[in-house]
Design a protein around this motif. Structure first.
Motif, PDB file in Angstrom:
ATOM      1  N   SER A   1      10.632   3.411   0.301  1.00 26.92           N
ATOM      2  CA  SER A   1       9.219   3.469   0.696  1.00 26.92           C
ATOM      3  C   SER A   1       9.051   4.402   1.889  1.00 26.92           C
ATOM      4  O   SER A   1       8.828   3.983   3.020  1.00 26.92           O
ATOM      5  N   THR A   2       9.213   5.696   1.649  1.00 24.75           N
ATOM      6  CA  THR A   2       9.107   6.659   2.741  1.00 24.75           C
ATOM      7  C   THR A   2       7.742   7.336   2.792  1.00 24.75           C
ATOM      8  O   THR A   2       7.384   7.933   3.802  1.00 24.75           O
ATOM      9  N   ARG A   3       6.992   7.280   1.687  1.00 31.79           N
ATOM     10  CA  ARG A   3       5.648   7.847   1.677  1.00 31.79           C
ATOM     11  C   ARG A   3       4.828   7.209   0.566  1.00 31.79           C
ATOM     12  O   ARG A   3       5.381   6.613  -0.378  1.00 31.79           O
ATOM     13  N   ALA A   4       3.508   7.337   0.663  1.00 28.97           N
ATOM     14  CA  ALA A   4       2.621   6.795  -0.361  1.00 28.97           C
ATOM     15  C   ALA A   4       2.679   7.680  -1.602  1.00 28.97           C
ATOM     16  O   ALA A   4       2.336   8.862  -1.546  1.00 28.97           O
ATOM     17  N   LEU A   5       3.132   7.113  -2.705  1.00 29.57           N
ATOM     18  CA  LEU A   5       3.300   7.906  -3.918  1.00 29.57           C
ATOM     19  C   LEU A   5       1.978   8.423  -4.457  1.00 29.57           C
ATOM     20  O   LEU A   5       1.921   9.489  -5.081  1.00 29.57           O
ATOM     21  N   GLU A   6       0.893   7.666  -4.226  1.00 31.79           N
ATOM     22  CA  GLU A   6      -0.401   8.084  -4.767  1.00 31.79           C
ATOM     23  C   GLU A   6      -0.912   9.367  -4.116  1.00 31.79           C
ATOM     24  O   GLU A   6      -1.825  10.010  -4.633  1.00 31.79           O
ATOM     25  N   SER A   7      -0.304   9.739  -2.991  1.00 36.05           N
ATOM     26  CA  SER A   7      -0.745  10.961  -2.306  1.00 36.05           C
ATOM     27  C   SER A   7      -0.088  12.223  -2.854  1.00 36.05           C
ATOM     28  O   SER A   7      -0.443  13.334  -2.463  1.00 36.05           O
ATOM     29  N   ILE A   8       0.886  12.046  -3.733  1.00 35.62           N
ATOM     30  CA  ILE A   8       1.582  13.204  -4.303  1.00 35.62           C
ATOM     31  C   ILE A   8       0.696  13.865  -5.358  1.00 35.62           C
ATOM     32  O   ILE A   8       0.242  13.228  -6.300  1.00 35.62           O
ATOM     33  N   THR A   9       0.455  15.164  -5.186  1.00 37.91           N
ATOM     34  CA  THR A   9      -0.438  15.895  -6.088  1.00 37.91           C
ATOM     35  C   THR A   9       0.330  16.927  -6.900  1.00 37.91           C
ATOM     36  O   THR A   9       1.468  17.294  -6.566  1.00 37.91           O
TER      37      THR A   9
END
Length: 344
Positions: A104-112
């Motif tokens: 859990s290093t970053r919010a996956l939903e923010s990946i574009t």
């Protein structure tokens, strides 16, 4: 007179030569696939090139008879794969067969899509890649995966590889077991020795997270495409026809299908005979490109007619093997490299 029994006839091996483009499904190894097809064809001599793991599917060229002499020619060819990488999790094997750990290093939903394309662009061209521990590379005669299963991590020198093309096909956000998930689908054309599992992990790391392969499918090796390959089910249908071996043999490519990237030399009957006996041949070729070439011999006597090209021979010829063409600007010398058994 000795009469073969039905059982003996069924077990009789066939000495055939050719190349089968096989579309391997997941769940079994390349060698298992080879043995299944070998029994189906009752082939005497077989081999394969470009090993696929049980998790991977796609193009697996299988060689019969004289074609096995040229299996190594596909090793250096570029490979094309379609793969899916699930982000947010790491795997100790780099794929779905390993133990998964949530990262859990970053919010996956923010990946574009644009971000993934920008990151993947950094991996096109020459790259340095460290081989995974779960690989068949050997240390002191022992495969690395055996060390990995024992919990031993070894230093592995990075290798220089070439990524010819890396396209982002899709970035998919969904929910798995109530948690957000992100999967990227890629198509990569790469040089030999590239571990797509490691490439997927490195791309995920560059995106600020972890990742592992959930799917891997090889779609091409050099000029050979999976669209022209046959699945095991399709081969079994051919094997159940009224004339099974005729049907199965009809889908084999000729031996020289493995050598499409090489130049071509055509010889008349006399030169072909001398070449088949291992003799070096002086040829009147001024602009020929030196190097390894395919060699073809005419099956009827004609005037000496030699040329180097990548076009199909329009006369009556037969593939003889490969040769090494040496040039000095005034002429050329053709010496035998790897020959097959032919009757001219």
């Amino acid at each position: 007179m000795v009469v073969a029994t039905v059982a003996e006839t069924k077990k009789q091996k066939r000495a055939l030569s050719g190349v089968l483009l096989f579309d391997k499904s997941t769940g079994f190894s390349s060698n298992q696939a080879l043995q299944i097809v070998k029994r189906l064809y009752r082939a005497e001599k077989t081999g394969h090139t470009g090993t696929l793991d049980p998790l991977a599917s796609g193009l697996l060229p299988l060689m019969f008879g004289e074609a096995t002499k040229f299996a190594a020619d596909l090793i250096d060819a570029s490979k094309t794969y379609r793969t899916k990488v699930r982000l947010g999790f790491s795997s100790n094997t780099g794929d779905a067969e390993g133990e998964l750990t949530k990262v859990s290093t970053r919010a996956l939903e923010s990946i574009t899509l644009d971000e993934v394309k920008q990151v993947c662009a950094q991996f096109v061209g020459e790259i340095q890649q460290t081989p995974p521990m779960f690989s068949a590379l050997k240390k002191d005669g022992k495969p690395l995966y055996e060390y990995a299963r024992e919990g031993i991590e070894l230093d592995r020198p990075a290798r220089t590889l070439l990524i010819h093309q890396l396209d982002v096909m899709k970035v998919e956000h969904n929910t798995i077991h109530g948690e957000g998930s992100c999967t990227i689908e890629l198509e990569v054309n790469c040089s030999k020795g590239t571990y797509v599992r490691t490439l997927g992990e490195d791309i995920a790391k560059a995106l600020g997270t972890a990742g592992y392969l959930t799917e891997l499918r090889r779609t091409a090796i050099g000029d050979l495409k999976v669209e022209r390959a046959y699945t095991l089910d399709a081969l079994k249908v051919l094997g159940e026809s009224e004339t099974p071996f005729d049907a199965l043999d009809a889908v084999l490519f000729p031996v020289d299908a493995l050598l499409g990237s090489l130049g071509k030399v055509e010889l008349n009957n006399e030169f072909a005979r001398r070449f088949s006996h291992g003799q070096r041949l002086p040829l009147s070729l001024v602009d020929a490109k030196p190097g390894r070439v395919r060699v073809y011999g005419e099956t009827s006597a004609q005037d000496v007619n030699t040329e180097v090209s990548n076009t199909a021979f329009k006369g009556n010829s037969r593939f003889m093997g490969t040769g090494i063409l040496e040039t000095d600007g005034k002429g050329a010398l053709l010496r035998p490299d790897r020959l097959i058994q032919v009757n001219l």
